[in-house]
Design a protein around this motif. Structure first.
Motif, short mmCIF file in Angstrom:
data_model
loop_
_atom_site.label_atom_id
_atom_site.label_comp_id
_atom_site.label_asym_id
_atom_site.label_seq_id
_atom_site.Cartn_x
_atom_site.Cartn_y
_atom_site.Cartn_z
N PRO A 257 4.83 86.70 -119.05
CA PRO A 257 6.16 87.30 -119.27
C PRO A 257 7.27 86.56 -118.54
O PRO A 257 7.08 86.05 -117.44
N SER A 258 8.42 86.49 -119.18
CA SER A 258 9.62 85.90 -118.58
C SER A 258 10.69 86.97 -118.41
O SER A 258 10.83 87.86 -119.26
N LEU A 259 11.43 86.86 -117.32
CA LEU A 259 12.59 87.73 -117.11
C LEU A 259 13.75 87.13 -117.88
O LEU A 259 14.22 86.05 -117.55
N ILE A 260 14.22 87.81 -118.92
CA ILE A 260 15.27 87.23 -119.78
C ILE A 260 16.63 87.87 -119.53
O ILE A 260 17.63 87.41 -120.08
N PHE B 134 20.03 95.95 -116.32
CA PHE B 134 18.62 96.32 -116.11
C PHE B 134 17.78 95.13 -116.56
O PHE B 134 18.16 94.39 -117.46
N PRO B 135 16.64 94.91 -115.92
CA PRO B 135 15.82 93.74 -116.27
C PRO B 135 15.13 93.91 -117.62
O PRO B 135 14.70 95.00 -117.98
N SER C 9 22.67 99.32 -126.16
CA SER C 9 23.04 100.60 -126.77
C SER C 9 22.06 101.69 -126.38
O SER C 9 22.46 102.81 -126.03
N ALA C 10 20.77 101.37 -126.42
CA ALA C 10 19.75 102.34 -126.04
C ALA C 10 19.88 102.73 -124.56
O ALA C 10 19.78 103.90 -124.19
N PHE C 11 20.09 101.73 -123.72
CA PHE C 11 20.26 101.96 -122.28
C PHE C 11 21.42 102.91 -122.02
O PHE C 11 21.31 103.85 -121.23
N SER C 12 22.53 102.68 -122.70
CA SER C 12 23.72 103.52 -122.52
C SER C 12 23.43 104.97 -122.92
O SER C 12 23.82 105.91 -122.21
N ALA C 13 22.73 105.16 -124.04
CA ALA C 13 22.41 106.52 -124.50
C ALA C 13 21.50 107.25 -123.53
O ALA C 13 21.69 108.44 -123.25
N ASN D 34 21.28 111.02 -118.04
CA ASN D 34 20.82 110.94 -116.65
C ASN D 34 19.32 110.66 -116.54
O ASN D 34 18.65 111.14 -115.63
N LEU D 35 18.81 109.87 -117.47
CA LEU D 35 17.42 109.45 -117.42
C LEU D 35 17.34 108.09 -116.74
O LEU D 35 18.26 107.27 -116.84
N THR D 36 16.24 107.83 -116.05
CA THR D 36 16.10 106.62 -115.25
C THR D 36 15.43 105.51 -116.04
O THR D 36 14.23 105.54 -116.30
N VAL D 37 16.21 104.51 -116.42
CA VAL D 37 15.69 103.35 -117.13
C VAL D 37 15.49 102.23 -116.11
O VAL D 37 16.43 101.81 -115.45
#
Length: 231
Positions: A43-46, A51-52, A203-207, A212-215
């Protein structure tokens, strides 16, 4: 029923036609070593902020074909490849033990779901969760809580700026209060098949953050080669 019929047709076809690599269609094996090379990468960090995001396979012609037949043909071998790539990144993220993680799939467009008969990421994530829960002290589950609340265009035909505008605040979270309370105690990881500009995950992260869910991260099975240059 639709997936059963597709699987039956695939099985009959394999009796009629000789074995052929599902990637390049040249080698007389189901998946040749050359086509498998990108899926063996670590895996690569892209993306690091906000958020990673991690991914494994560079998105080239062969990888795109694997993704396509996983989506449109429900090809189980292709689904396994995507699942294994996702598992690799999730193992990298979830290094600590005795944690609870919820995998949040990016939803398909409604027209795609109707055509395919299901959300194509769900069977892939079921394979990933089964493997992870059998080999790890962490616990993984699927939280299918994202929906599109407006029409969006097909991303593949858009440039980076258009993709960002197309997906801006396109997602919303749908879940009952009891499940919301449960998810507040879990670390959420957004899952997609391909990451290019990152606009869909943004977009998903924002929703999810609005609820108040932890991503803690995002994972793509594969990503644009230029993004995989980030380490």
């Amino acid at each position: 029923m639709w997936n059963f019929l597709k699987g039956t047709v695939t099985g009959i076809s394999s009796l009629i036609y000789p074995a052929q690599c599902i990637g390049c269609r040249r080698s007389e094996t189901i998946f040749c070593a050359e086509c498998n090379r990108n899926w063996l990468l670590e895996p690569s960090l892209i993306q690091r902020n906000p958020f990673p995001i991690y991914a494994v396979a560079p998105y080239d012609k062969v990888v795109s074909r694997i993704v396509l037949i996983a989506k449109e043909e429900a090809n189980t071998f292709a689904q396994e490849l995507l699942a294994r790539a996702i598992v690799k990144s999730l193992t990298t993220i979830s290094g600590l033990t005795n944690q609870e993680f919820a995998l949040v799939p990016i939803p398909s467009r409604n027209s795609s779901i109707r055509r395919r008969g299901e959300k194509f990421l769900i069977p892939i994530l079921k394979k990933a969760v089964t493997e992870l829960n059998s080999e790890s002290d962490n616990r993984f589950s699927i939280a299918d809580i994202l929906n599109l609340h407006r029409k969006v265009k097909e991303q593949s035909a858009l440039n980076a700026k258009e993709r960002l505008a197309n997906m801006n605040k396109a997602h919303h979270v749908v879940l009952p209060p009891a499940m919301e309370r449960e998810l507040r105690d879990k670390a959420l990881i957004i899952i997609d098949d391909v990451v290019t500009t990152g606009s869909t995950m943004a977009s998903a992260f924002s929703a999810l953050k609005e609820r108040n869910l932890t991503v803690i991260a995002g994972v793509g099975a594969c990503a644009s080669p230029t993004r995989l240059l980030i380490r």
